[in-house]
Design a protein around this motif. Structure first.
Motif, PDB file in Angstrom:
ATOM      1  N   GLU A 118      29.190   9.513   7.502  1.00  0.00           N
ATOM      2  CA  GLU A 118      27.888  10.178   7.434  1.00  0.00           C
ATOM      3  C   GLU A 118      26.945   9.483   6.456  1.00  0.00           C
ATOM      4  O   GLU A 118      25.744   9.372   6.712  1.00  0.00           O
ATOM      5  N   GLU A 119      27.482   9.033   5.326  1.00  0.00           N
ATOM      6  CA  GLU A 119      26.616   8.458   4.290  1.00  0.00           C
ATOM      7  C   GLU A 119      26.221   7.014   4.557  1.00  0.00           C
ATOM      8  O   GLU A 119      25.260   6.521   3.964  1.00  0.00           O
ATOM      9  N   THR A 120      26.953   6.332   5.457  1.00  0.00           N
ATOM     10  CA  THR A 120      26.714   4.885   5.624  1.00  0.00           C
ATOM     11  C   THR A 120      26.456   4.439   7.060  1.00  0.00           C
ATOM     12  O   THR A 120      25.959   3.333   7.273  1.00  0.00           O
ATOM     13  N   GLY A 121      26.828   5.262   8.043  1.00  0.00           N
ATOM     14  CA  GLY A 121      26.696   4.855   9.429  1.00  0.00           C
ATOM     15  C   GLY A 121      27.858   4.018   9.948  1.00  0.00           C
ATOM     16  O   GLY A 121      27.880   3.617  11.110  1.00  0.00           O
ATOM     17  N   VAL A 122      28.839   3.745   9.096  1.00  0.00           N
ATOM     18  CA  VAL A 122      30.006   2.950   9.491  1.00  0.00           C
ATOM     19  C   VAL A 122      30.961   3.812  10.325  1.00  0.00           C
ATOM     20  O   VAL A 122      31.146   4.994  10.054  1.00  0.00           O
ATOM     21  N   THR A 123      31.568   3.217  11.347  1.00  0.00           N
ATOM     22  CA  THR A 123      32.546   3.922  12.171  1.00  0.00           C
ATOM     23  C   THR A 123      33.839   3.104  12.255  1.00  0.00           C
ATOM     24  O   THR A 123      33.909   1.992  11.736  1.00  0.00           O
ATOM     25  N   GLY A 124      34.830   3.679  12.903  1.00  0.00           N
ATOM     26  CA  GLY A 124      36.100   2.973  13.095  1.00  0.00           C
ATOM     27  C   GLY A 124      36.919   2.826  11.836  1.00  0.00           C
ATOM     28  O   GLY A 124      37.713   1.886  11.705  1.00  0.00           O
ATOM     29  N   LEU A 125      36.773   3.778  10.910  1.00  0.00           N
ATOM     30  CA  LEU A 125      37.496   3.700   9.633  1.00  0.00           C
ATOM     31  C   LEU A 125      38.946   4.157   9.777  1.00  0.00           C
ATOM     32  O   LEU A 125      39.231   5.151  10.439  1.00  0.00           O
ATOM     33  N   GLU A 126      39.816   3.443   9.119  1.00  0.00           N
ATOM     34  CA  GLU A 126      41.239   3.794   9.100  1.00  0.00           C
ATOM     35  C   GLU A 126      41.714   3.810   7.651  1.00  0.00           C
ATOM     36  O   GLU A 126      41.519   2.834   6.909  1.00  0.00           O
ATOM     37  N   ILE A 127      42.310   4.915   7.228  1.00  0.00           N
ATOM     38  CA  ILE A 127      42.838   5.011   5.864  1.00  0.00           C
ATOM     39  C   ILE A 127      44.114   4.181   5.752  1.00  0.00           C
ATOM     40  O   ILE A 127      45.010   4.276   6.589  1.00  0.00           O
ATOM     41  N   THR A 128      44.152   3.334   4.716  1.00  0.00           N
ATOM     42  CA  THR A 128      45.339   2.496   4.492  1.00  0.00           C
ATOM     43  C   THR A 128      46.217   3.029   3.372  1.00  0.00           C
ATOM     44  O   THR A 128      47.436   2.824   3.393  1.00  0.00           O
ATOM     45  N   LYS A 129      45.608   3.700   2.378  1.00  0.00           N
ATOM     46  CA  LYS A 129      46.425   4.320   1.322  1.00  0.00           C
ATOM     47  C   LYS A 129      45.562   5.214   0.437  1.00  0.00           C
ATOM     48  O   LYS A 129      44.332   5.078   0.399  1.00  0.00           O
ATOM     49  N   PHE A 130      46.235   6.132  -0.259  1.00  0.00           N
ATOM     50  CA  PHE A 130      45.585   6.940  -1.287  1.00  0.00           C
ATOM     51  C   PHE A 130      45.469   6.104  -2.551  1.00  0.00           C
ATOM     52  O   PHE A 130      46.414   5.404  -2.930  1.00  0.00           O
ATOM     53  N   LEU A 131      44.321   6.175  -3.210  1.00  0.00           N
ATOM     54  CA  LEU A 131      44.095   5.361  -4.399  1.00  0.00           C
ATOM     55  C   LEU A 131      44.240   6.142  -5.699  1.00  0.00           C
ATOM     56  O   LEU A 131      45.031   5.788  -6.567  1.00  0.00           O
ATOM     57  N   TYR A 132      43.460   7.200  -5.845  1.00  0.00           N
ATOM     58  CA  TYR A 132      43.322   7.784  -7.172  1.00  0.00           C
ATOM     59  C   TYR A 132      42.577   9.105  -7.033  1.00  0.00           C
ATOM     60  O   TYR A 132      41.900   9.350  -6.038  1.00  0.00           O
ATOM     61  N   LYS A 133      42.706   9.936  -8.039  1.00  0.00           N
ATOM     62  CA  LYS A 133      41.942  11.180  -8.121  1.00  0.00           C
ATOM     63  C   LYS A 133      41.058  11.107  -9.356  1.00  0.00           C
ATOM     64  O   LYS A 133      41.558  10.815 -10.448  1.00  0.00           O
ATOM     65  N   THR A 134      39.758  11.313  -9.200  1.00  0.00           N
ATOM     66  CA  THR A 134      38.844  11.260 -10.346  1.00  0.00           C
ATOM     67  C   THR A 134      38.257  12.638 -10.613  1.00  0.00           C
ATOM     68  O   THR A 134      38.150  13.471  -9.709  1.00  0.00           O
ATOM     69  N   PHE A 135      37.880  12.838 -11.870  1.00  0.00           N
ATOM     70  CA  PHE A 135      37.302  14.108 -12.297  1.00  0.00           C
ATOM     71  C   PHE A 135      35.967  13.823 -12.984  1.00  0.00           C
ATOM     72  O   PHE A 135      35.895  12.964 -13.862  1.00  0.00           O
ATOM     73  N   HIS A 136      34.938  14.550 -12.596  1.00  0.00           N
ATOM     74  CA  HIS A 136      33.710  14.476 -13.393  1.00  0.00           C
ATOM     75  C   HIS A 136      32.952  15.796 -13.341  1.00  0.00           C
ATOM     76  O   HIS A 136      33.078  16.565 -12.391  1.00  0.00           O
ATOM     77  N   VAL A 137      32.203  16.037 -14.403  1.00  0.00           N
ATOM     78  CA  VAL A 137      31.433  17.266 -14.552  1.00  0.00           C
ATOM     79  C   VAL A 137      30.004  17.002 -14.096  1.00  0.00           C
ATOM     80  O   VAL A 137      29.419  15.970 -14.410  1.00  0.00           O
ATOM     81  N   PHE A 138      29.468  17.943 -13.322  1.00  0.00           N
ATOM     82  CA  PHE A 138      28.067  17.853 -12.936  1.00  0.00           C
ATOM     83  C   PHE A 138      27.439  19.240 -13.034  1.00  0.00           C
ATOM     84  O   PHE A 138      28.132  20.238 -13.202  1.00  0.00           O
ATOM     85  N   ARG A 139      26.123  19.275 -12.952  1.00  0.00           N
ATOM     86  CA  ARG A 139      25.419  20.556 -13.065  1.00  0.00           C
ATOM     87  C   ARG A 139      24.730  20.864 -11.741  1.00  0.00           C
ATOM     88  O   ARG A 139      24.053  20.023 -11.180  1.00  0.00           O
ATOM     89  N   ARG A 140      24.918  22.086 -11.242  1.00  0.00           N
ATOM     90  CA  ARG A 140      24.284  22.528 -10.005  1.00  0.00           C
ATOM     91  C   ARG A 140      23.748  23.929 -10.229  1.00  0.00           C
ATOM     92  O   ARG A 140      24.479  24.809 -10.653  1.00  0.00           O
ATOM     93  N   ASN A 141      22.449  24.114  -9.988  1.00  0.00           N
ATOM     94  CA  ASN A 141      21.792  25.420 -10.177  1.00  0.00           C
ATOM     95  C   ASN A 141      22.026  25.971 -11.585  1.00  0.00           C
ATOM     96  O   ASN A 141      22.269  27.165 -11.772  1.00  0.00           O
ATOM     97  N   GLY A 142      21.958  25.063 -12.565  1.00  0.00           N
ATOM     98  CA  GLY A 142      22.089  25.467 -13.965  1.00  0.00           C
ATOM     99  C   GLY A 142      23.505  25.735 -14.426  1.00  0.00           C
ATOM    100  O   GLY A 142      23.727  26.136 -15.572  1.00  0.00           O
ATOM    101  N   GLU A 143      24.493  25.489 -13.556  1.00  0.00           N
ATOM    102  CA  GLU A 143      25.890  25.775 -13.892  1.00  0.00           C
ATOM    103  C   GLU A 143      26.714  24.488 -13.869  1.00  0.00           C
ATOM    104  O   GLU A 143      26.588  23.685 -12.948  1.00  0.00           O
TER     105      GLU A 143
END
Length: 202
Positions: A118-143
């Motif tokens: 959806e974000e790039t228009g690229v198709t035909g993607l195949e997952i080859t492996k899981f990489l990593y889990k990232t955590f970050h804090v963001f603010r939405r509607n003041g929260e």
């Protein structure tokens, strides 16, 4: 050990009782919004906040983290084409990798592929492996919220036109070879850089 990023400042989470030069707080005692505000204030003043959240159990550490802020689960992709170039998006003045929130009852791998498409228009993607889990804090509607992103390595033979999803604030989509990727990562986010090896960045 985990890192939760507030902008580019990492909060360390670990089962160690002490990390040198870091203020250690038991995860049960953490007042997350107060600490986030302190980190942001110190960043504005050109200083670095050093916080370490501790619990003797790794599972409990994550369990308590998830209880501290509303959690948003997302999936994303580090996608390669046939020329071994990596797919980047440009949003909010930074180079990033495509990712997005999972939908209700959606599998995380399905969400990751869908968001990259959806974000790039690229198709035909195949997952080859899981990489990593990232955590970050963001603010939405003041929260403040905690985004947990599951990253997957992907590949595709796609060589068509790249289409940035402008309604998501994406202005450019580019395939980048190693040299251009290294340059893009100098204007990216700390949690994105974690998806690349030290050898790649050096």
């Amino acid at each position: 050990m985990y890192k939760v990023f507030v902008n580019n400042t990492p909060i360390i989470l670990s089962t160690k009782k002490v990390i040198k030069d870091y203020e250690t707080i038991h995860i049960k005692e953490v007042e997350f919004p107060k600490i986030i505000r302190d980190i942001l204030q110190k960043e504005d003043e050109g200083e670095e906040a050093k916080y370490h959240f501790y619990h003797k159990s790794e599972n409990k550490l994550i369990e308590h983290l998830y209880a501290k802020l509303p959690v948003v689960i997302a999936g994303g992709g580090k996608a390669y084409n046939a020329e071994d170039e990596i797919l980047f998006i440009y949003r909010n003045g930074k180079w990033d990798l495509p990712k997005g929130k999972i939908e209700k009852n959606e599998h995380i791998e399905t969400a990751a592929v869908r968001e990259v498409e959806e974000e790039t228009g690229v198709t035909g993607l195949e997952i080859t492996k899981f990489l990593y889990k990232t955590f970050h804090v963001f603010r939405r509607n003041g929260e403040f919220r905690l985004k947990v992103t599951y990253w997957f390595e992907m590949k595709t033979e796609f060589n068509g036109v790249l289409v940035p999803q402008k309604e998501e604030g994406i202005t450019k989509v580019k395939w980048k070879n190693r040299k251009k990727a290294k340059k893009a990562l100098t204007n990216s986010y700390a949690n994105i850089k974690k998806l690349f090896s030290h050898d790649y960045l050096s």
